[in-house]
Design a protein around this motif. Structure first.
Motif, PDB file in Angstrom:
ATOM      1  N   VAL A 130      20.394  17.059 -12.165  1.00 28.94           N
ATOM      2  CA  VAL A 130      20.335  18.108 -13.180  1.00 28.94           C
ATOM      3  C   VAL A 130      21.023  17.601 -14.442  1.00 28.94           C
ATOM      4  O   VAL A 130      22.056  16.937 -14.358  1.00 28.94           O
ATOM      5  N   SER A 131      20.448  17.924 -15.575  1.00 26.14           N
ATOM      6  CA  SER A 131      21.136  17.643 -16.840  1.00 26.14           C
ATOM      7  C   SER A 131      21.627  18.970 -17.410  1.00 26.14           C
ATOM      8  O   SER A 131      21.023  20.020 -17.195  1.00 26.14           O
ATOM      9  N   VAL A 132      22.731  18.895 -18.121  1.00 24.09           N
ATOM     10  CA  VAL A 132      23.379  20.082 -18.666  1.00 24.09           C
ATOM     11  C   VAL A 132      23.387  19.987 -20.183  1.00 24.09           C
ATOM     12  O   VAL A 132      23.708  18.942 -20.739  1.00 24.09           O
ATOM     13  N   ALA A 133      23.030  21.087 -20.825  1.00 24.82           N
ATOM     14  CA  ALA A 133      23.090  21.168 -22.285  1.00 24.82           C
ATOM     15  C   ALA A 133      23.936  22.377 -22.656  1.00 24.82           C
ATOM     16  O   ALA A 133      23.751  23.463 -22.096  1.00 24.82           O
ATOM     17  N   LYS A 134      24.869  22.161 -23.573  1.00 28.08           N
ATOM     18  CA  LYS A 134      25.722  23.254 -24.036  1.00 28.08           C
ATOM     19  C   LYS A 134      25.500  23.419 -25.530  1.00 28.08           C
ATOM     20  O   LYS A 134      25.517  22.450 -26.278  1.00 28.08           O
ATOM     21  N   THR A 135      25.286  24.668 -25.928  1.00 26.62           N
ATOM     22  CA  THR A 135      25.107  24.963 -27.343  1.00 26.62           C
ATOM     23  C   THR A 135      26.137  26.002 -27.757  1.00 26.62           C
ATOM     24  O   THR A 135      26.468  26.902 -26.976  1.00 26.62           O
ATOM     25  N   GLY A 136      26.640  25.881 -28.960  1.00 23.16           N
ATOM     26  CA  GLY A 136      27.615  26.832 -29.466  1.00 23.16           C
ATOM     27  C   GLY A 136      29.006  26.580 -28.908  1.00 23.16           C
ATOM     28  O   GLY A 136      29.235  25.668 -28.131  1.00 23.16           O
ATOM     29  N   ARG A 137      29.937  27.444 -29.330  1.00 19.72           N
ATOM     30  CA  ARG A 137      31.328  27.356 -28.882  1.00 19.72           C
ATOM     31  C   ARG A 137      31.855  28.751 -28.581  1.00 19.72           C
ATOM     32  O   ARG A 137      31.374  29.726 -29.120  1.00 19.72           O
ATOM     33  N   GLY A 138      32.854  28.785 -27.745  1.00 16.03           N
ATOM     34  CA  GLY A 138      33.510  30.060 -27.448  1.00 16.03           C
ATOM     35  C   GLY A 138      32.595  31.022 -26.731  1.00 16.03           C
ATOM     36  O   GLY A 138      31.746  30.642 -25.934  1.00 16.03           O
ATOM     37  N   ARG A 139      32.752  32.316 -27.058  1.00 15.55           N
ATOM     38  CA  ARG A 139      32.007  33.362 -26.360  1.00 15.55           C
ATOM     39  C   ARG A 139      30.504  33.283 -26.601  1.00 15.55           C
ATOM     40  O   ARG A 139      29.720  33.785 -25.816  1.00 15.55           O
ATOM     41  N   GLY A 140      30.092  32.664 -27.666  1.00 19.18           N
ATOM     42  CA  GLY A 140      28.668  32.556 -27.970  1.00 19.18           C
ATOM     43  C   GLY A 140      28.012  31.321 -27.372  1.00 19.18           C
ATOM     44  O   GLY A 140      26.830  31.083 -27.584  1.00 19.18           O
ATOM     45  N   ALA A 141      28.769  30.547 -26.634  1.00 22.51           N
ATOM     46  CA  ALA A 141      28.232  29.310 -26.061  1.00 22.51           C
ATOM     47  C   ALA A 141      27.220  29.611 -24.960  1.00 22.51           C
ATOM     48  O   ALA A 141      27.343  30.599 -24.247  1.00 22.51           O
ATOM     49  N   THR A 142      26.239  28.735 -24.850  1.00 24.93           N
ATOM     50  CA  THR A 142      25.231  28.859 -23.802  1.00 24.93           C
ATOM     51  C   THR A 142      25.119  27.521 -23.083  1.00 24.93           C
ATOM     52  O   THR A 142      25.022  26.476 -23.715  1.00 24.93           O
ATOM     53  N   THR A 143      25.135  27.601 -21.758  1.00 25.34           N
ATOM     54  CA  THR A 143      24.920  26.419 -20.935  1.00 25.34           C
ATOM     55  C   THR A 143      23.553  26.551 -20.302  1.00 25.34           C
ATOM     56  O   THR A 143      23.210  27.603 -19.767  1.00 25.34           O
ATOM     57  N   SER A 144      22.771  25.490 -20.385  1.00 25.80           N
ATOM     58  CA  SER A 144      21.462  25.511 -19.735  1.00 25.80           C
ATOM     59  C   SER A 144      21.289  24.239 -18.918  1.00 25.80           C
ATOM     60  O   SER A 144      21.945  23.223 -19.157  1.00 25.80           O
TER      61      SER A 144
END
Length: 98
Positions: free
Chosen positions: A59-73
């Motif tokens: 699996v590859s992981v992508a993180k966008t944003g920081r803090g409470r608005g962050a999304t991990t996919s």
């Protein structure tokens, strides 16, 4: 004819990881909240399961944003897709067509 046991992948075989792989195999990518809700597991449990799959290279992981608005996919890697398909074939060989 082989029994299929030798093709079972111990990383994928754990029920929650197998379920995650099944979901990921049908989507280009999925978000952490979607996967958590779909599998009905806690944040910490999902994180643990996905870390195991990531360490295996499945699996590859992508993180966008920081803090409470962050999304991990997450998305399956080529190696992950191959391993998942092999694991499914092994299960089918073990279980038969019934």
């Amino acid at each position: 004819m082989t029994s299929g046991l030798e093709d079972l992948d111990p990383v994928i075989h754990a029920p929650k990881r197998l379920a995650a792989m099944a979901v990921l195999s049908t989507a280009s990518s999925v978000t952490f909240p979607f996967l958590r809700e779909h599998l009905q597991v806690s944040d910490s449990d999902l994180s643990k399961q996905m870390t195991a799959l990531e360490k295996a290279g499945y699996v590859s992981v992508a993180k966008t944003g920081r803090g409470r608005g962050a999304t991990t996919s997450y998305r399956l890697t080529r190696a992950g897709r191959t391993a998942y398909q092999r694991h499914r074939r092994a299960l089918t060989a073990i279980l038969g067509d019934s």
